[in-house]
Scaffold this active site. Structure first.
Site, mmCIF file in Angstrom:
data_model
loop_
_atom_site.group_PDB
_atom_site.id
_atom_site.type_symbol
_atom_site.label_atom_id
_atom_site.label_comp_id
_atom_site.label_asym_id
_atom_site.label_seq_id
_atom_site.Cartn_x
_atom_site.Cartn_y
_atom_site.Cartn_z
ATOM 1 N N LYS A 83 -31.065 58.255 77.137
ATOM 2 C CA LYS A 83 -30.042 59.275 76.862
ATOM 3 C C LYS A 83 -30.229 59.870 75.465
ATOM 4 O O LYS A 83 -30.153 61.082 75.288
ATOM 5 C CB LYS A 83 -28.629 58.671 76.966
ATOM 6 C CG LYS A 83 -28.290 58.098 78.327
ATOM 7 C CD LYS A 83 -26.889 57.546 78.372
ATOM 8 C CE LYS A 83 -26.646 56.384 77.445
ATOM 9 N NZ LYS A 83 -27.451 55.172 77.722
ATOM 10 N N ARG B 284 -17.416 56.420 78.733
ATOM 11 C CA ARG B 284 -17.882 55.205 79.403
ATOM 12 C C ARG B 284 -16.790 54.612 80.284
ATOM 13 O O ARG B 284 -17.046 53.645 80.993
ATOM 14 C CB ARG B 284 -18.299 54.175 78.366
ATOM 15 C CG ARG B 284 -19.804 54.205 78.022
ATOM 16 C CD ARG B 284 -19.979 53.266 76.857
ATOM 17 N NE ARG B 284 -21.255 52.654 76.676
ATOM 18 C CZ ARG B 284 -22.174 53.036 75.799
ATOM 19 N NH1 ARG B 284 -22.022 54.144 75.125
ATOM 20 N NH2 ARG B 284 -23.268 52.333 75.633
ATOM 21 N N ARG C 263 -37.445 48.956 71.550
ATOM 22 C CA ARG C 263 -36.850 50.068 70.777
ATOM 23 C C ARG C 263 -36.798 49.739 69.284
ATOM 24 O O ARG C 263 -36.419 48.654 68.893
ATOM 25 C CB ARG C 263 -35.427 50.335 71.275
ATOM 26 C CG ARG C 263 -34.680 51.358 70.417
ATOM 27 C CD ARG C 263 -33.520 51.977 71.130
ATOM 28 N NE ARG C 263 -32.576 51.015 71.659
ATOM 29 C CZ ARG C 263 -31.582 51.346 72.505
ATOM 30 N NH1 ARG C 263 -31.439 52.595 72.903
ATOM 31 N NH2 ARG C 263 -30.753 50.424 72.930
ATOM 32 N N ARG D 254 -32.417 47.059 66.704
ATOM 33 C CA ARG D 254 -30.954 46.961 66.705
ATOM 34 C C ARG D 254 -30.494 45.545 67.038
ATOM 35 O O ARG D 254 -31.034 44.913 67.943
ATOM 36 C CB ARG D 254 -30.374 47.924 67.743
ATOM 37 C CG ARG D 254 -30.131 49.313 67.199
ATOM 38 C CD ARG D 254 -29.804 50.304 68.274
ATOM 39 N NE ARG D 254 -28.759 49.900 69.200
ATOM 40 C CZ ARG D 254 -28.335 50.648 70.211
ATOM 41 N NH1 ARG D 254 -28.870 51.844 70.402
ATOM 42 N NH2 ARG D 254 -27.392 50.235 71.017
ATOM 43 N N ARG E 170 -24.730 44.147 78.189
ATOM 44 C CA ARG E 170 -24.498 45.609 78.144
ATOM 45 C C ARG E 170 -24.815 46.238 79.503
ATOM 46 O O ARG E 170 -24.134 47.171 79.929
ATOM 47 C CB ARG E 170 -25.333 46.247 77.024
ATOM 48 C CG ARG E 170 -24.741 45.938 75.646
ATOM 49 C CD ARG E 170 -25.737 46.139 74.520
ATOM 50 N NE ARG E 170 -26.238 47.479 74.450
ATOM 51 C CZ ARG E 170 -27.435 47.796 73.978
ATOM 52 N NH1 ARG E 170 -28.260 46.868 73.538
ATOM 53 N NH2 ARG E 170 -27.818 49.049 73.949
HETATM 54 P P1 ADP Z 1 -30.455 55.136 75.445
HETATM 55 O O1 ADP Z 1 -29.957 56.145 74.442
HETATM 56 O O2 ADP Z 1 -30.163 55.547 76.871
HETATM 57 O O3 ADP Z 1 -30.010 53.735 75.167
HETATM 58 P P2 ADP Z 1 -33.066 55.587 74.193
HETATM 59 O O4 ADP Z 1 -33.244 57.068 74.199
HETATM 60 O O5 ADP Z 1 -32.722 54.948 72.879
HETATM 61 O O6 ADP Z 1 -32.045 55.116 75.352
HETATM 62 O O7 ADP Z 1 -34.420 54.949 74.763
HETATM 63 C C1 ADP Z 1 -34.597 53.538 74.847
HETATM 64 C C2 ADP Z 1 -36.015 53.184 74.415
HETATM 65 O O8 ADP Z 1 -36.930 53.658 75.415
HETATM 66 C C3 ADP Z 1 -36.459 53.824 73.107
HETATM 67 O O9 ADP Z 1 -37.283 52.910 72.414
HETATM 68 C C4 ADP Z 1 -37.255 55.071 73.527
HETATM 69 O O10 ADP Z 1 -38.258 55.395 72.587
HETATM 70 C C5 ADP Z 1 -37.844 54.612 74.863
HETATM 71 N N1 ADP Z 1 -37.931 55.693 75.858
HETATM 72 C C6 ADP Z 1 -36.990 56.623 76.150
HETATM 73 N N2 ADP Z 1 -37.385 57.428 77.165
HETATM 74 C C7 ADP Z 1 -38.623 56.977 77.521
HETATM 75 C C8 ADP Z 1 -39.587 57.382 78.510
HETATM 76 N N3 ADP Z 1 -39.334 58.411 79.358
HETATM 77 N N4 ADP Z 1 -40.733 56.693 78.594
HETATM 78 C C9 ADP Z 1 -40.976 55.646 77.775
HETATM 79 N N5 ADP Z 1 -40.137 55.214 76.808
HETATM 80 C C10 ADP Z 1 -38.965 55.869 76.686
HETATM 81 P P1 AMP Z 2 -25.156 52.808 72.614
HETATM 82 O O1 AMP Z 2 -25.749 53.231 71.310
HETATM 83 O O2 AMP Z 2 -24.659 53.958 73.437
HETATM 84 O O3 AMP Z 2 -26.041 51.856 73.376
HETATM 85 O O4 AMP Z 2 -23.823 51.980 72.245
HETATM 86 C C1 AMP Z 2 -23.895 50.793 71.472
HETATM 87 C C2 AMP Z 2 -22.534 50.077 71.527
HETATM 88 O O5 AMP Z 2 -21.514 50.899 70.945
HETATM 89 C C3 AMP Z 2 -22.017 49.772 72.942
HETATM 90 O O6 AMP Z 2 -22.549 48.555 73.452
HETATM 91 C C4 AMP Z 2 -20.499 49.688 72.693
HETATM 92 O O7 AMP Z 2 -20.136 48.462 72.068
HETATM 93 C C5 AMP Z 2 -20.278 50.790 71.657
HETATM 94 N N1 AMP Z 2 -19.982 52.119 72.298
HETATM 95 C C6 AMP Z 2 -20.735 53.251 72.229
HETATM 96 N N2 AMP Z 2 -20.153 54.257 72.895
HETATM 97 C C7 AMP Z 2 -19.007 53.740 73.418
HETATM 98 C C8 AMP Z 2 -17.973 54.276 74.247
HETATM 99 N N3 AMP Z 2 -18.000 55.552 74.666
HETATM 100 N N4 AMP Z 2 -16.951 53.456 74.602
HETATM 101 C C9 AMP Z 2 -16.903 52.180 74.180
HETATM 102 N N5 AMP Z 2 -17.848 51.606 73.415
HETATM 103 C C10 AMP Z 2 -18.896 52.376 73.031
#
Ligand code: ADP
Ligand code: AMP
Length: 216
Positions: free
Chosen positions: A13, A88, A127, A160, A171
């Site tokens: 995302k 969410r 990541r 992270r 999660r």
């Molecule tokens: P989210 O925001 O949904 O948690 P991220 O955008 O942070 O996901 O992506 C999670 C991990 O996967 C990151 O390390 C990112 O660089 C990697 N990633 C995201 N999209 C792809 C893809 N299409 N192919 C390979 N790796 C990806």
């Molecule tokens: P994310 O970066 O989206 O993976 O979110 C990391 C953490 O932040 C989640 O596991 C939740 O603890 C908190 N968080 C982020 N967005 C929300 C939301 N919309 N509602 C509740 N908790 C959230």
């Protein structure tokens, strides 16, 4: 245009949201990023959120809705928004609909990004993020040019704290519990909902996303 990116942790995302916002001139609004910034800044809000985040649980709706409304209040009505990680829960979705309606706006597109858990766990495990500029890398799939260092500003990349295996599992569970109802909520709304397979290279997912959103 107001776009919501739904999908489990690690599905991409953030990666896709940044690219889509860049091409459409929209604001990328990721609640997870806002929460992590609040924690880094040591605000009261960040302090209240930290326990939930470290356990992989959702931060209470009231805190999240206040945070999002504060940011929305700073944008003019013409500015597009790409929401990432929000809403969410159904109460968050209802609060968003209300806040947008007050500004004469609505959610236009809801995109559900999908991938299997095995891939999500691998992506999250690899990541690495830059705490200065927020850039996201992956040691397996999208490495930085110099290992462990941000390409843009040279900051040392971090893994992270909530990306450890036990918290990742929690999660993913939390996501599965709440998502079905969010999807149902949007299926019953005026917004168009599209599903996009995200187990493909970043550029391919971005193309599919743009097509779903109707942006060339
Ligand atoms: P989210 O925001 O949904 O948690 P991220 O955008 O942070 O996901 O992506 C999670 C991990 O996967 C990151 O390390 C990112 O660089 C990697 N990633 C995201 N999209 C792809 C893809 N299409 N192919 C390979 N790796 C990806
Ligand atoms: P994310 O970066 O989206 O993976 O979110 C990391 C953490 O932040 C989640 O596991 C939740 O603890 C908190 N968080 C982020 N967005 C929300 C939301 N919309 N509602 C509740 N908790 C959230």
């Amino acid at each position: 245009m107001v776009v919501i990116l739904l999908g489990p942790p690690g599905v991409g995302k953030g990666t896709q949201g940044v690219l889509l916002a860049e091409v459409t001139g929209a604001r990328h609004l990721a609640t997870g990023d806002l929460l992590r910034a609040a924690r880094r800044d040591g605000t009261e809000f960040g302090r209240q959120a930290q326990g939930y985040m470290d356990r992989g649980e959702l931060v209470p709706d009231r805190l999240i809705v206040d945070l999002v409304c504060e940011v929305l209040g700073t944008l003019d009505c013409e500015t597009g928004v790409v929401f990432d990680g929000f809403p969410r829960t159904v109460p968050q979705a209802e609060a968003l609909a209300e806040a947008l309606a007050e500004a004469g706006r609505q959610v236009d597109r809801v995109i559900v990004l999908e991938a299997d858990d095995e891939l999500l766990v691998k992506r999250i495990g690899g990541r690495r993020t830059c705490s200065t500029c927020g850039a996201v890398y992956n040691v397996f799939f999208r490495p930085s040019r110099r290992e462990g260092v941000c390409d843009r500003d040279g900051t040392v990349l971090v893994h992270r704290a909530d990306d450890d295996p036990a918290t990742i599992r929690r999660r993913l569970e939390v996501y599965r519990q709440d998502t079905a109802s969010i999807v149902r909520f949007y299926e019953g709304s005026a917004a168009r909902l599209e599903r996009v397979r995200a187990n493909r290279p970043v550029a391919e997912v971005q193309d599919a996303l743009r097509e779903a959103v109707g942006t060339p």
